[in-house]
Motif scaffolding. Structure first.
Motif, PDB file in Angstrom:
ATOM      1  N   PHE A  50      41.972  36.389  81.562  1.00 42.65           N
ATOM      2  CA  PHE A  50      41.465  36.727  82.881  1.00 42.65           C
ATOM      3  C   PHE A  50      40.760  35.498  83.431  1.00 42.65           C
ATOM      4  O   PHE A  50      40.057  34.807  82.697  1.00 42.65           O
ATOM      5  N   VAL A  51      40.945  35.250  84.729  1.00 44.66           N
ATOM      6  CA  VAL A  51      40.319  34.086  85.349  1.00 44.66           C
ATOM      7  C   VAL A  51      39.602  34.555  86.614  1.00 44.66           C
ATOM      8  O   VAL A  51      40.224  35.152  87.494  1.00 44.66           O
ATOM      9  N   PRO A  52      38.299  34.299  86.733  1.00 45.80           N
ATOM     10  CA  PRO A  52      37.599  34.696  87.955  1.00 45.80           C
ATOM     11  C   PRO A  52      38.009  33.787  89.124  1.00 45.80           C
ATOM     12  O   PRO A  52      38.220  32.587  88.946  1.00 45.80           O
ATOM     13  N   VAL A  53      38.149  34.369  90.279  1.00 48.47           N
ATOM     14  CA  VAL A  53      38.453  33.593  91.485  1.00 48.47           C
ATOM     15  C   VAL A  53      37.457  33.977  92.569  1.00 48.47           C
ATOM     16  O   VAL A  53      36.997  35.114  92.637  1.00 48.47           O
ATOM     17  N   THR A  54      37.124  33.013  93.403  1.00 50.12           N
ATOM     18  CA  THR A  54      36.182  33.271  94.496  1.00 50.12           C
ATOM     19  C   THR A  54      36.839  33.096  95.850  1.00 50.12           C
ATOM     20  O   THR A  54      36.396  33.668  96.830  1.00 50.12           O
ATOM     21  N   ASN A  55      37.900  32.315  95.900  1.00 50.94           N
ATOM     22  CA  ASN A  55      38.591  32.060  97.155  1.00 50.94           C
ATOM     23  C   ASN A  55      39.999  32.637  97.039  1.00 50.94           C
ATOM     24  O   ASN A  55      40.753  32.279  96.138  1.00 50.94           O
TER      25      ASN A  55
ATOM     26  N   GLY B  53      45.970  31.404  99.629  1.00 56.38           N
ATOM     27  CA  GLY B  53      47.132  31.071  98.826  1.00 56.38           C
ATOM     28  C   GLY B  53      46.977  29.767  98.073  1.00 56.38           C
ATOM     29  O   GLY B  53      47.296  29.676  96.881  1.00 56.38           O
ATOM     30  N   GLN B  54      46.467  28.758  98.755  1.00 57.85           N
ATOM     31  CA  GLN B  54      46.314  27.451  98.114  1.00 57.85           C
ATOM     32  C   GLN B  54      45.294  27.507  96.977  1.00 57.85           C
ATOM     33  O   GLN B  54      45.518  26.968  95.896  1.00 57.85           O
ATOM     34  N   SER B  55      44.184  28.188  97.205  1.00 60.29           N
ATOM     35  CA  SER B  55      43.160  28.289  96.170  1.00 60.29           C
ATOM     36  C   SER B  55      43.685  29.046  94.953  1.00 60.29           C
ATOM     37  O   SER B  55      43.462  28.627  93.810  1.00 60.29           O
ATOM     38  N   LEU B  56      44.370  30.151  95.173  1.00 54.51           N
ATOM     39  CA  LEU B  56      44.918  30.920  94.058  1.00 54.51           C
ATOM     40  C   LEU B  56      45.955  30.103  93.286  1.00 54.51           C
ATOM     41  O   LEU B  56      45.996  30.136  92.055  1.00 54.51           O
ATOM     42  N   ALA B  57      46.791  29.359  94.008  1.00 56.95           N
ATOM     43  CA  ALA B  57      47.783  28.508  93.345  1.00 56.95           C
ATOM     44  C   ALA B  57      47.089  27.436  92.504  1.00 56.95           C
ATOM     45  O   ALA B  57      47.498  27.170  91.364  1.00 56.95           O
ATOM     46  N   ASN B  58      46.032  26.840  93.049  1.00 61.28           N
ATOM     47  CA  ASN B  58      45.284  25.818  92.303  1.00 61.28           C
ATOM     48  C   ASN B  58      44.665  26.397  91.036  1.00 61.28           C
ATOM     49  O   ASN B  58      44.696  25.768  89.974  1.00 61.28           O
TER      50      ASN B  58
ATOM     51  N   THR C 208      45.694  25.070  87.386  1.00 61.14           N
ATOM     52  CA  THR C 208      44.606  24.541  86.556  1.00 61.14           C
ATOM     53  C   THR C 208      44.480  25.331  85.251  1.00 61.14           C
ATOM     54  O   THR C 208      44.286  24.747  84.176  1.00 61.14           O
ATOM     55  N   THR C 209      44.599  26.651  85.344  1.00 63.18           N
ATOM     56  CA  THR C 209      44.494  27.494  84.153  1.00 63.18           C
ATOM     57  C   THR C 209      45.643  27.217  83.193  1.00 63.18           C
ATOM     58  O   THR C 209      45.427  27.085  81.978  1.00 63.18           O
ATOM     59  N   LEU C 210      46.856  27.115  83.711  1.00 67.99           N
ATOM     60  CA  LEU C 210      47.998  26.820  82.851  1.00 67.99           C
ATOM     61  C   LEU C 210      47.833  25.459  82.168  1.00 67.99           C
ATOM     62  O   LEU C 210      48.126  25.315  80.971  1.00 67.99           O
ATOM     63  N   GLU C 211      47.362  24.468  82.910  1.00 71.16           N
ATOM     64  CA  GLU C 211      47.133  23.139  82.334  1.00 71.16           C
ATOM     65  C   GLU C 211      46.053  23.192  81.255  1.00 71.16           C
ATOM     66  O   GLU C 211      46.186  22.560  80.203  1.00 71.16           O
ATOM     67  N   ALA C 212      44.972  23.942  81.494  1.00 71.14           N
ATOM     68  CA  ALA C 212      43.878  24.062  80.519  1.00 71.14           C
ATOM     69  C   ALA C 212      44.358  24.747  79.241  1.00 71.14           C
ATOM     70  O   ALA C 212      43.810  24.498  78.151  1.00 71.14           O
ATOM     71  N   LEU C 213      45.380  25.583  79.342  1.00 74.27           N
ATOM     72  CA  LEU C 213      45.939  26.261  78.172  1.00 74.27           C
ATOM     73  C   LEU C 213      47.066  25.451  77.524  1.00 74.27           C
ATOM     74  O   LEU C 213      47.759  25.940  76.635  1.00 74.27           O
ATOM     75  N   ASN C 214      47.243  24.221  78.009  1.00 71.00           N
ATOM     76  CA  ASN C 214      48.285  23.314  77.509  1.00 71.00           C
ATOM     77  C   ASN C 214      49.702  23.879  77.672  1.00 71.00           C
ATOM     78  O   ASN C 214      50.552  23.717  76.799  1.00 71.00           O
ATOM     79  N   ILE C 215      49.913  24.539  78.793  1.00 71.85           N
ATOM     80  CA  ILE C 215      51.249  25.047  79.107  1.00 71.85           C
ATOM     81  C   ILE C 215      51.884  24.071  80.086  1.00 71.85           C
ATOM     82  O   ILE C 215      51.326  23.787  81.144  1.00 71.85           O
ATOM     83  N   ASN C 216      53.044  23.570  79.723  1.00 72.14           N
ATOM     84  CA  ASN C 216      53.738  22.596  80.552  1.00 72.14           C
ATOM     85  C   ASN C 216      54.444  23.314  81.700  1.00 72.14           C
ATOM     86  O   ASN C 216      55.498  23.928  81.511  1.00 72.14           O
TER      87      ASN C 216
ATOM     88  N   HIS D 107      52.120  29.399 103.397  1.00 68.89           N
ATOM     89  CA  HIS D 107      50.772  29.059 102.914  1.00 68.89           C
ATOM     90  C   HIS D 107      50.288  30.038 101.858  1.00 68.89           C
ATOM     91  O   HIS D 107      49.107  30.369 101.817  1.00 68.89           O
ATOM     92  N   GLU D 108      51.186  30.486 101.017  1.00 72.63           N
ATOM     93  CA  GLU D 108      50.799  31.437 100.000  1.00 72.63           C
ATOM     94  C   GLU D 108      51.098  30.878  98.619  1.00 72.63           C
ATOM     95  O   GLU D 108      51.722  29.836  98.471  1.00 72.63           O
ATOM     96  N   VAL D 109      50.647  31.577  97.602  1.00 76.27           N
ATOM     97  CA  VAL D 109      50.715  31.087  96.229  1.00 76.27           C
ATOM     98  C   VAL D 109      52.106  30.587  95.871  1.00 76.27           C
ATOM     99  O   VAL D 109      52.277  29.454  95.418  1.00 76.27           O
ATOM    100  N   GLN D 110      53.113  31.419  96.067  1.00 76.75           N
ATOM    101  CA  GLN D 110      54.454  31.033  95.628  1.00 76.75           C
ATOM    102  C   GLN D 110      54.942  29.774  96.322  1.00 76.75           C
ATOM    103  O   GLN D 110      55.626  28.956  95.725  1.00 76.75           O
ATOM    104  N   ALA D 111      54.561  29.583  97.577  1.00 79.63           N
ATOM    105  CA  ALA D 111      54.993  28.386  98.320  1.00 79.63           C
ATOM    106  C   ALA D 111      54.342  27.124  97.752  1.00 79.63           C
ATOM    107  O   ALA D 111      55.008  26.087  97.609  1.00 79.63           O
ATOM    108  N   TYR D 112      53.058  27.205  97.427  1.00 81.01           N
ATOM    109  CA  TYR D 112      52.365  26.045  96.858  1.00 81.01           C
ATOM    110  C   TYR D 112      52.891  25.717  95.456  1.00 81.01           C
ATOM    111  O   TYR D 112      53.072  24.553  95.107  1.00 81.01           O
ATOM    112  N   ILE D 113      53.136  26.753  94.660  1.00 84.31           N
ATOM    113  CA  ILE D 113      53.674  26.533  93.315  1.00 84.31           C
ATOM    114  C   ILE D 113      55.076  25.912  93.428  1.00 84.31           C
ATOM    115  O   ILE D 113      55.401  24.946  92.738  1.00 84.31           O
TER     116      ILE D 113
END
Length: 188
Positions: free
Chosen positions: A10-15, A18-23, A27-35, A55-61
């Motif tokens: 679980f990851v807390p989010v404040t913003n 779409g861009q913030s959620l994608a970030n 960031t979480t995937l990178e911190a877990l060493n997932i390529n 401007h939503e999560v899937q577009a930024y990803i």
């Protein structure tokens, strides 16, 4: 090849943009060493902040990882389909109870009197009983109901004030069922 689904964290989010959620996701995937370069798909519910094209999560990803195709979450799609099915089932059950309720002469008289008050030109003088085996006839029953729904509710309101406790209570329950969002039949 075997596909496996594993809970990560679980990851807390404040913003919630779409861009913030994608970030946060990246960031979480990178911190877990997932390529994430091996990401070939992404699936979310139908919320606009998740699946929108610009401007939503899937577009930024997708902009960062072009092979990560967006697909509406299959579990969420199934949940929506089941929910819609239950709504239809509940609506049909309510319409069937309504038809049965007005089958007594005294109640049918109230219904006929209300039809005369509202629209004496109406060809529909009573609700059409649902056919349990023919879907096309169910459609006809719904059309009749939609035409005289207001009359049905007004008739139930009159019967709700009767001294007869059973009829009064039954009409009260039916009014609530007919007027709830559960019983919103629309033709598209």
């Amino acid at each position: 090849m075997k596909i496996e689904e594993t809970f990560l964290k679980f990851v807390p989010v404040t913003n919630l943009t779409g861009q913030s959620l994608a970030n946060v996701l990246i960031t979480t995937l990178e911190a877990l060493n997932i390529n994430s370069n091996f990401m070939v798909g992404q699936g979310y519910d139908g919320a606009s902040s998740m699946n929108g094209a610009f401007h939503e999560v899937q577009a930024y990803i997708r902009a960062k990882y072009s092979s990560s195709i967006y697909v509406h979450c299959a579990s969420h799609s199934l949940n929506l389909a089941i929910s819609d099915t239950c709504t239809v089932r509940n609506s049909m059950a309510t319409l069937s109870k309504l038809c049965n309720f007005f089958r007594t002469p005294k109640r049918q008289n109230v219904f006929a009197t209300e039809i005369e008050k509202v629209n004496s030109d109406s060809k529909k003088q009573k609700l059409k009983q649902l056919c349990h085996t023919r879907w096309l006839e169910r459609y006809d029953s719904i059309l009749v109901f939609l035409e005289i729904q207001k009359v049905a509710v007004e008739s139930l309101e009159i019967i709700q004030n009767w001294i007869d406790r059973d009829a009064s209570l039954d009409s009260f329950v039916l009014i609530k069922s007919v007027l709830t969002t559960e019983f919103q039949i629309t033709l598209q």
